[in-house]
Design a protein around this motif. Sequence first.
Motif, PDB file in Angstrom:
ATOM      1  N   HIS A 191       5.843 -10.059  45.203  1.00 29.44           N
ATOM      2  CA  HIS A 191       5.526  -9.075  44.176  1.00 29.44           C
ATOM      3  C   HIS A 191       5.855  -9.674  42.822  1.00 29.44           C
ATOM      4  CE1 HIS A 191       9.888  -8.449  44.068  1.00 29.44           C
ATOM      5  NE2 HIS A 191       9.833  -8.410  45.394  1.00 29.44           N
ATOM      6  N   ALA A 192       5.467  -8.977  41.760  1.00 31.94           N
ATOM      7  CA  ALA A 192       5.742  -9.472  40.410  1.00 31.94           C
ATOM      8  C   ALA A 192       7.247  -9.547  40.177  1.00 31.94           C
ATOM      9  CB  ALA A 192       5.085  -8.561  39.375  1.00 31.94           C
ATOM     10  N   GLU A 193       7.660 -10.531  39.412  1.00 32.57           N
ATOM     11  CA  GLU A 193       9.080 -10.707  39.139  1.00 32.57           C
ATOM     12  C   GLU A 193       9.559  -9.732  38.068  1.00 32.57           C
ATOM     13  OE1 GLU A 193       9.646 -14.738  38.015  1.00 32.57           O
ATOM     14  OE2 GLU A 193       9.219 -15.551  40.014  1.00 32.57           O
ATOM     15  N   ARG A 194      10.882  -9.497  38.081  1.00 33.64           N
ATOM     16  CA  ARG A 194      11.564  -8.706  37.039  1.00 33.64           C
ATOM     17  C   ARG A 194      11.024  -7.276  36.915  1.00 33.64           C
ATOM     18  NH1 ARG A 194      10.847 -13.676  34.815  1.00 33.64           N
ATOM     19  NH2 ARG A 194       9.111 -12.972  33.559  1.00 33.64           N
ATOM     20  N   GLU A 195      10.577  -6.718  38.023  1.00 32.31           N
ATOM     21  CA  GLU A 195      10.164  -5.315  38.028  1.00 32.31           C
ATOM     22  C   GLU A 195      10.919  -4.581  39.121  1.00 32.31           C
ATOM     23  OE1 GLU A 195       5.714  -5.113  36.171  1.00 32.31           O
ATOM     24  OE2 GLU A 195       5.915  -5.065  38.338  1.00 32.31           O
ATOM     25  N   ALA A 196      11.350  -3.376  38.817  1.00 25.59           N
ATOM     26  CA  ALA A 196      12.094  -2.581  39.793  1.00 25.59           C
ATOM     27  C   ALA A 196      11.195  -2.251  40.986  1.00 25.59           C
ATOM     28  CB  ALA A 196      12.612  -1.296  39.154  1.00 25.59           C
ATOM     29  N   ASN A 197      11.789  -2.213  42.154  1.00 21.47           N
ATOM     30  CA  ASN A 197      11.067  -1.837  43.368  1.00 21.47           C
ATOM     31  C   ASN A 197      10.490  -0.434  43.188  1.00 21.47           C
ATOM     32  OD1 ASN A 197      10.815  -0.480  46.032  1.00 21.47           O
ATOM     33  ND2 ASN A 197      11.502  -2.470  46.804  1.00 21.47           N
ATOM     34  N   PRO A 198       9.173  -0.264  43.289  1.00 21.08           N
ATOM     35  CA  PRO A 198       8.579   1.057  43.006  1.00 21.08           C
ATOM     36  C   PRO A 198       8.986   2.143  43.998  1.00 21.08           C
ATOM     37  CG  PRO A 198       6.913  -0.507  43.763  1.00 21.08           C
ATOM     38  CD  PRO A 198       8.144  -1.295  43.510  1.00 21.08           C
ATOM     39  N   LEU A 199       9.242   1.778  45.263  1.00 26.31           N
ATOM     40  CA  LEU A 199       9.683   2.786  46.219  1.00 26.31           C
ATOM     41  C   LEU A 199      11.089   3.264  45.863  1.00 26.31           C
ATOM     42  CD1 LEU A 199       9.332   4.459  48.757  1.00 26.31           C
ATOM     43  CD2 LEU A 199      10.100   2.479  50.113  1.00 26.31           C
ATOM     44  N   ALA A 200      11.953   2.328  45.503  1.00 22.51           N
ATOM     45  CA  ALA A 200      13.306   2.707  45.094  1.00 22.51           C
ATOM     46  C   ALA A 200      13.267   3.575  43.831  1.00 22.51           C
ATOM     47  CB  ALA A 200      14.150   1.457  44.849  1.00 22.51           C
ATOM     48  N   THR A 201      12.391   3.215  42.897  1.00 25.80           N
ATOM     49  CA  THR A 201      12.254   4.001  41.673  1.00 25.80           C
ATOM     50  C   THR A 201      11.765   5.410  41.977  1.00 25.80           C
ATOM     51  OG1 THR A 201      11.787   2.005  40.380  1.00 25.80           O
ATOM     52  CG2 THR A 201      11.100   4.113  39.435  1.00 25.80           C
ATOM     53  N   ALA A 202      10.795   5.521  42.888  1.00 22.43           N
ATOM     54  CA  ALA A 202      10.280   6.840  43.261  1.00 22.43           C
ATOM     55  C   ALA A 202      11.356   7.677  43.943  1.00 22.43           C
ATOM     56  CB  ALA A 202       9.068   6.682  44.185  1.00 22.43           C
ATOM     57  N   LEU A 203      12.169   7.047  44.774  1.00 23.30           N
ATOM     58  CA  LEU A 203      13.254   7.770  45.442  1.00 23.30           C
ATOM     59  C   LEU A 203      14.289   8.247  44.423  1.00 23.30           C
ATOM     60  CD1 LEU A 203      13.616   5.444  48.533  1.00 23.30           C
ATOM     61  CD2 LEU A 203      13.056   7.886  48.620  1.00 23.30           C
ATOM     62  N   ARG A 204      14.595   7.406  43.445  1.00 25.77           N
ATOM     63  CA  ARG A 204      15.537   7.831  42.405  1.00 25.77           C
ATOM     64  C   ARG A 204      14.960   9.004  41.606  1.00 25.77           C
ATOM     65  NH1 ARG A 204      16.435   6.752  36.557  1.00 25.77           N
ATOM     66  NH2 ARG A 204      18.511   7.563  36.220  1.00 25.77           N
ATOM     67  N   ASN A 205      13.674   8.927  41.263  1.00 22.76           N
ATOM     68  CA  ASN A 205      13.052  10.031  40.529  1.00 22.76           C
ATOM     69  C   ASN A 205      13.092  11.321  41.339  1.00 22.76           C
ATOM     70  OD1 ASN A 205      12.470   8.439  38.304  1.00 22.76           O
ATOM     71  ND2 ASN A 205      10.433   7.891  39.031  1.00 22.76           N
ATOM     72  N   ALA A 206      12.906  11.197  42.664  1.00 23.53           N
ATOM     73  CA  ALA A 206      13.009  12.377  43.529  1.00 23.53           C
ATOM     74  C   ALA A 206      14.425  12.941  43.477  1.00 23.53           C
ATOM     75  CB  ALA A 206      12.635  12.015  44.960  1.00 23.53           C
ATOM     76  N   ALA A 215      20.132  20.906  43.683  1.00 24.25           N
ATOM     77  CA  ALA A 215      20.262  20.499  45.093  1.00 24.25           C
ATOM     78  C   ALA A 215      20.985  19.153  45.148  1.00 24.25           C
ATOM     79  CB  ALA A 215      18.885  20.420  45.756  1.00 24.25           C
ATOM     80  N   LEU A 216      22.310  19.187  44.985  1.00 28.74           N
ATOM     81  CA  LEU A 216      23.068  17.947  44.825  1.00 28.74           C
ATOM     82  C   LEU A 216      23.112  17.108  46.093  1.00 28.74           C
ATOM     83  CD1 LEU A 216      26.057  19.090  42.584  1.00 28.74           C
ATOM     84  CD2 LEU A 216      23.766  18.298  41.942  1.00 28.74           C
ATOM     85  N   ASP A 217      23.174  17.738  47.257  1.00 34.43           N
ATOM     86  CA  ASP A 217      23.198  16.958  48.506  1.00 34.43           C
ATOM     87  C   ASP A 217      21.881  16.210  48.704  1.00 34.43           C
ATOM     88  OD1 ASP A 217      25.757  17.762  49.065  1.00 34.43           O
ATOM     89  OD2 ASP A 217      25.158  19.407  50.396  1.00 34.43           O
ATOM     90  N   ALA A 218      20.768  16.896  48.430  1.00 35.63           N
ATOM     91  CA  ALA A 218      19.460  16.239  48.547  1.00 35.63           C
ATOM     92  C   ALA A 218      19.332  15.123  47.519  1.00 35.63           C
ATOM     93  CB  ALA A 218      18.334  17.265  48.376  1.00 35.63           C
ATOM     94  N   ALA A 219      19.862  15.353  46.318  1.00 40.29           N
ATOM     95  CA  ALA A 219      19.821  14.319  45.282  1.00 40.29           C
ATOM     96  C   ALA A 219      20.616  13.098  45.716  1.00 40.29           C
ATOM     97  CB  ALA A 219      20.373  14.871  43.970  1.00 40.29           C
ATOM     98  N   SER A 220      21.811  13.320  46.253  1.00 38.54           N
ATOM     99  CA  SER A 220      22.637  12.200  46.714  1.00 38.54           C
ATOM    100  C   SER A 220      21.930  11.400  47.799  1.00 38.54           C
ATOM    101  CB  SER A 220      23.977  12.725  47.249  1.00 38.54           C
ATOM    102  OG  SER A 220      24.740  13.307  46.224  1.00 38.54           O
ATOM    103  N   ALA A 221      21.271  12.110  48.712  1.00 36.41           N
ATOM    104  CA  ALA A 221      20.556  11.421  49.790  1.00 36.41           C
ATOM    105  C   ALA A 221      19.447  10.542  49.224  1.00 36.41           C
ATOM    106  CB  ALA A 221      19.983  12.447  50.769  1.00 36.41           C
ATOM    107  N   SER A 222      18.728  11.037  48.223  1.00 40.67           N
ATOM    108  CA  SER A 222      17.657  10.243  47.612  1.00 40.67           C
ATOM    109  C   SER A 222      18.214   9.015  46.897  1.00 40.67           C
ATOM    110  CB  SER A 222      16.852  11.098  46.626  1.00 40.67           C
ATOM    111  OG  SER A 222      16.113  12.092  47.300  1.00 40.67           O
ATOM    112  N   TYR A 223      19.317   9.198  46.171  1.00 43.50           N
ATOM    113  CA  TYR A 223      19.921   8.063  45.467  1.00 43.50           C
ATOM    114  C   TYR A 223      20.405   7.007  46.456  1.00 43.50           C
ATOM    115  CZ  TYR A 223      19.990  11.233  41.423  1.00 43.50           C
ATOM    116  OH  TYR A 223      19.633  12.091  40.414  1.00 43.50           O
ATOM    117  N   ARG A 224      21.000   7.443  47.565  1.00 41.52           N
ATOM    118  CA  ARG A 224      21.490   6.489  48.560  1.00 41.52           C
ATOM    119  C   ARG A 224      20.335   5.753  49.227  1.00 41.52           C
ATOM    120  NH1 ARG A 224      26.825   7.135  48.862  1.00 41.52           N
ATOM    121  NH2 ARG A 224      27.710   9.201  48.407  1.00 41.52           N
ATOM    122  N   GLU A 225      19.234   6.447  49.450  1.00 39.98           N
ATOM    123  CA  GLU A 225      18.080   5.782  50.052  1.00 39.98           C
ATOM    124  C   GLU A 225      17.468   4.789  49.071  1.00 39.98           C
ATOM    125  OE1 GLU A 225      14.064   6.749  52.665  1.00 39.98           O
ATOM    126  OE2 GLU A 225      15.188   8.403  51.749  1.00 39.98           O
ATOM    127  N   ALA A 226      17.475   5.132  47.781  1.00 41.88           N
ATOM    128  CA  ALA A 226      16.989   4.190  46.772  1.00 41.88           C
ATOM    129  C   ALA A 226      17.811   2.904  46.801  1.00 41.88           C
ATOM    130  CB  ALA A 226      17.043   4.826  45.387  1.00 41.88           C
TER     131      ALA A 226
END
Length: 420
Positions: A191-206, A215-226
């Motif tokens: 993939h292109a260099e120096r760019e954040a992983n888009p799946l990880a970015t999408a999970l963080r945005n979620a 929904a703090l528990d759901a937020a924590s789960a998304s951050y951990r998956e990112a």
Amino acid sequence: MRVITLRIAADESYRAQAGWEHTLRQTVRTVSDIYERQFQIRLEIGDIVPWTSGQDGFDPRRALDRLISQVPNGADVLVGFSYKKCVQLKRGLGLSFGDTAFVMTGCPRTPWSVEAADAILSHELGHLLGAFHVPAGTRSVMAVAGGAADDFDSQTTRVIQLMRLRDFRQGVAGIDAEMRKHWRSIYAEGHAEREANPLATALRNAGLDHERRGALDAASASYREALDVDPSLARPHADLGRILAAQGRLDDAAKDLRRSIELDSLTPGAYSDLGLVLARMGRADEAIEALREALRIEPVDLRSRLLLAHLLAEQGKADQAISEARFAARTHPQVAEAHLHLGLLLTHGGQTDQAVAALRQASSLAPGHAGARVALVRTFYLGGRYRDAWTEVERARSAGQSIPAHLLRDLAARMPEPGK
């Protein structure tokens, strides 16, 4: 055949171009034909609505945020079109695994090999379907430097085929574990260099969306998956630290915030949040150090500045505390809280006249702020100006604001209430 309905939003600059609607429909038709041949995906315009993008010379990220705030998405995908000038070299923006994209068609020439709007729309639609920027030197519509609208490399083709049936409205939550695993294997090929992983970015945005809804528990789960997808990301650690602090898990919060800073010392808010956590833990010296670092990065961070002033005052460093509070009031002249904090510190330092001026400013900016009125009464009382204190009590009562009973008793002991 997968049919994707589009809500098109054309801004004032795009609608000012002759024949704009015909051009827009032709662009969508061209990209639809390409995606139908390649992926059995057809694009259909549900409706075309106006929107106001605002000043000229903006970047796609701000334009996309403005679009989302103005135009509800009543279709599968919302696409904004503009003829405004752009900054940097970006011609558009599509939220990876999202449902909104933005296309700029009036930019000056850039390194894009194809200037047409159909190439930009094809590229941004690819992002919505999970496609990422391919390695340098790869000929593809998903190259950073751009490509023809129908030029799909092997990785992009496989990703779009994998995601072609995804529900845009569910975001990354609509992608099951097996699909994520498959996507990650394709991404790992290059993939292109120096760019954040888009799946990880999408999970963080979620996670941020969950957090905004409480929904703090759901937020924590998304951050951990990112972080599972990309352990090198700093911001999900800062996000976790913020949530852990809200849950009272201060030791764990401090660890995540420190890890965020280790990964990226410029992570927005990490030093400020760490300072707040350390202050709550009673580790004032460390908190002050973190807050000073936060202010080195962002000098006008009001929360960090006021907390720093408070901690310095607690350590008996009144002059330093007042200096920090003055800076806060000077850089945030329309924020009542800044003037209130300054007034309280000046009161504590015995500078009654200056304290009164700051507290009156706070009260004028926020007339309903009972704290400012109470602080004025207390400041006059401590300064021996009892008649002025009773005047403020009367003003508070007229405004429906109450003054603490103990303060009224202390004031009455020094000077009976006039007229009573």
